[in-house]
Design an enzyme around this catalytic site. Structure first.
Site, PDB file in Angstrom:
ATOM      1  CG  ASN A   9       1.546  -3.556  11.930  1.00  0.00           C
ATOM      2  OD1 ASN A   9       0.376  -3.459  12.290  1.00  0.00           O
ATOM      3  ND2 ASN A   9       2.241  -2.537  11.430  1.00  0.00           N
ATOM      4  CE  LYS A  11       1.740  -2.647   7.804  1.00  0.00           C
ATOM      5  NZ  LYS A  11       2.489  -2.195   6.637  1.00  0.00           N
ATOM      6  CG  HIS A  93       4.146   1.441  11.071  1.00  0.00           C
ATOM      7  ND1 HIS A  93       3.912   1.868   9.780  1.00  0.00           N
ATOM      8  CD2 HIS A  93       4.503   0.140  10.967  1.00  0.00           C
ATOM      9  CE1 HIS A  93       4.113   0.858   8.948  1.00  0.00           C
ATOM     10  NE2 HIS A  93       4.477  -0.198   9.635  1.00  0.00           N
ATOM     11  CD  GLU A  95       1.696   1.328   6.942  1.00  0.00           C
ATOM     12  OE1 GLU A  95       0.980   0.840   7.835  1.00  0.00           O
ATOM     13  OE2 GLU A  95       2.298   0.639   6.095  1.00  0.00           O
ATOM     14  CD  GLU A 163       8.165  -1.806   9.880  1.00  0.00           C
ATOM     15  OE1 GLU A 163       7.856  -3.000   9.874  1.00  0.00           O
ATOM     16  OE2 GLU A 163       7.336  -0.878   9.837  1.00  0.00           O
ATOM     17  N   GLY A 169       5.349  -3.317   2.037  1.00  0.00           N
ATOM     18  CA  GLY A 169       4.248  -3.682   1.141  1.00  0.00           C
ATOM     19  C   GLY A 169       4.587  -3.624  -0.331  1.00  0.00           C
ATOM     20  CB  SER A 209       8.845  -6.854   1.357  1.00  0.00           C
ATOM     21  OG  SER A 209       8.026  -5.822   0.831  1.00  0.00           O
TER      22      SER A 209
HETATM   23  P1  13P Z   1       4.898  -5.682   4.945  1.00  0.00           P
HETATM   24  O1  13P Z   1       5.469  -6.895   5.618  1.00  0.00           O
HETATM   25  O2  13P Z   1       3.506  -5.889   4.426  1.00  0.00           O
HETATM   26  O3  13P Z   1       5.842  -5.115   3.922  1.00  0.00           O
HETATM   27  O4  13P Z   1       4.722  -4.550   6.081  1.00  0.00           O
HETATM   28  C1  13P Z   1       5.801  -4.273   6.914  1.00  0.00           C
HETATM   29  C2  13P Z   1       5.334  -3.399   8.012  1.00  0.00           C
HETATM   30  O5  13P Z   1       5.031  -2.234   7.810  1.00  0.00           O
HETATM   31  C3  13P Z   1       5.209  -3.992   9.361  1.00  0.00           C
HETATM   32  O6  13P Z   1       5.009  -3.016  10.325  1.00  0.00           O
END
Ligand code: 13P
Length: 249
Positions: A9, A11, A93, A95, A163, A169, A209
């Site tokens: 992803n 983003k 997601h 976010e 997640e 992150g 992560s």
């Molecule tokens: P990270 O791998 O950067 O922690 O992000 C995970 C994520 O949100 C994937 O959708």
């Protein structure tokens, strides 16, 4: 047998120059034994699809609208993602749930649209740190699942990504036991709702992560069928470490 999946992803990261990472990935994995999917920003999707055309790498979207077309400025429909070359879409997601106030019923409507358009829907669930500390993790995940996953789900069109919000992150990862507990719970819930056949065939991804250094141990956890990777999917070399771990799992 569930086919393992390494999904990236990107983003809101990546302009034209990032397409080179896809070329490297396709060159490194001419015939991967696992499914490899990259979800770039919408602006790159069509070119990303052309870049990986006739390779074994697939591309997907990061969101779609619940309607097929209409007066929805700035939004993208599932049909448009398909037209651009996508085979999958990430939905719900954390976010988007946070930045755009997406509720479970919104995610469910989007997932229905995605499945109707022939896309695989990667539906994300996960608890906040406060919810985990209050021992509410499984209740939260159960609620997100029953609210966000549509009735027409099958082993082909549904993928669930666990997640934990606090692991995204941050470099923090749940213990392997904690990941296993949630994935076993998700599997049991799917089997109860959709029956054993469908419930057992849905793929479950862990996200938060995931790095080349911790991927192998995470992939050894029961009911982990792959990963949804953010930061470590941006560079082909990092993502390759994760794909290798999954191929060897
Ligand atoms: P990270 O791998 O950067 O922690 O992000 C995970 C994520 O949100 C994937 O959708």
């Amino acid at each position: 047998m569930r086919r393992k999946l390494a999904a990236g992803n990107w983003k809101m990261n990546g302009t034209s120059s990032a397409l080179g990472e896809l070329t490297s990935l396709a060159n490194t994995y001419p015939a991967p034994s696992v499914e490899v999917l990259i979800c770039p920003p919408a602006t790159l999707l069509h070119r990303a699809a052309e870049t990986v055309h006739s390779t074994h790498i697939e591309v997907g979207g990061q969101d779609c609208h619940a309607n097929g077309s209409g007066a929805h400025t700035g939004d993208i429909s599932a049909e448009m993602l398909v037209d651009a070359g996508a085979t999958a879409v990430i939905l719900g997601h954390s976010e988007r749930r946070e930045d755009h106030d997406e509720q479970n019923e919104d995610v469910r409507a989007k997932a229905r649209a995605a499945m109707d358009a022939g896309l695989k829907a990667i539906i994300c669930v996960g608890e906040s740190l406060e919810q985990r500390e209050a021992a509410n993790t499984l209740d939260i995940i159960g609620g997100q699942m029953s609210g966000s996953i549509p009735e027409l789900s099958t082993g082909e069109n549904l993928i669930v990504a666990y997640e934990p919000i606090w692991a995204i992150g941050t470099g923090k990862v749940p213990t392997l036991d904690e990941i296993g507990e949630v994935h076993d719970f998700i599997r049991a819930r799917l089997e109860r709702r959709f029956g054993e056949g469908v419930g057992r065939s849905v793929r479950l991804l862990y996200g938060g992560s995931v790095k080349p250094g911790n991927a192998a141990e995470i992939f050894a956890v029961s009911n982990v069928d792959g990963a949804l990777v953010g930061g470590a999917s941006l560079k082909a070399q990092d993502f390759a470490g994760i794909i290798d771990a999954l191929q060897n799992a």
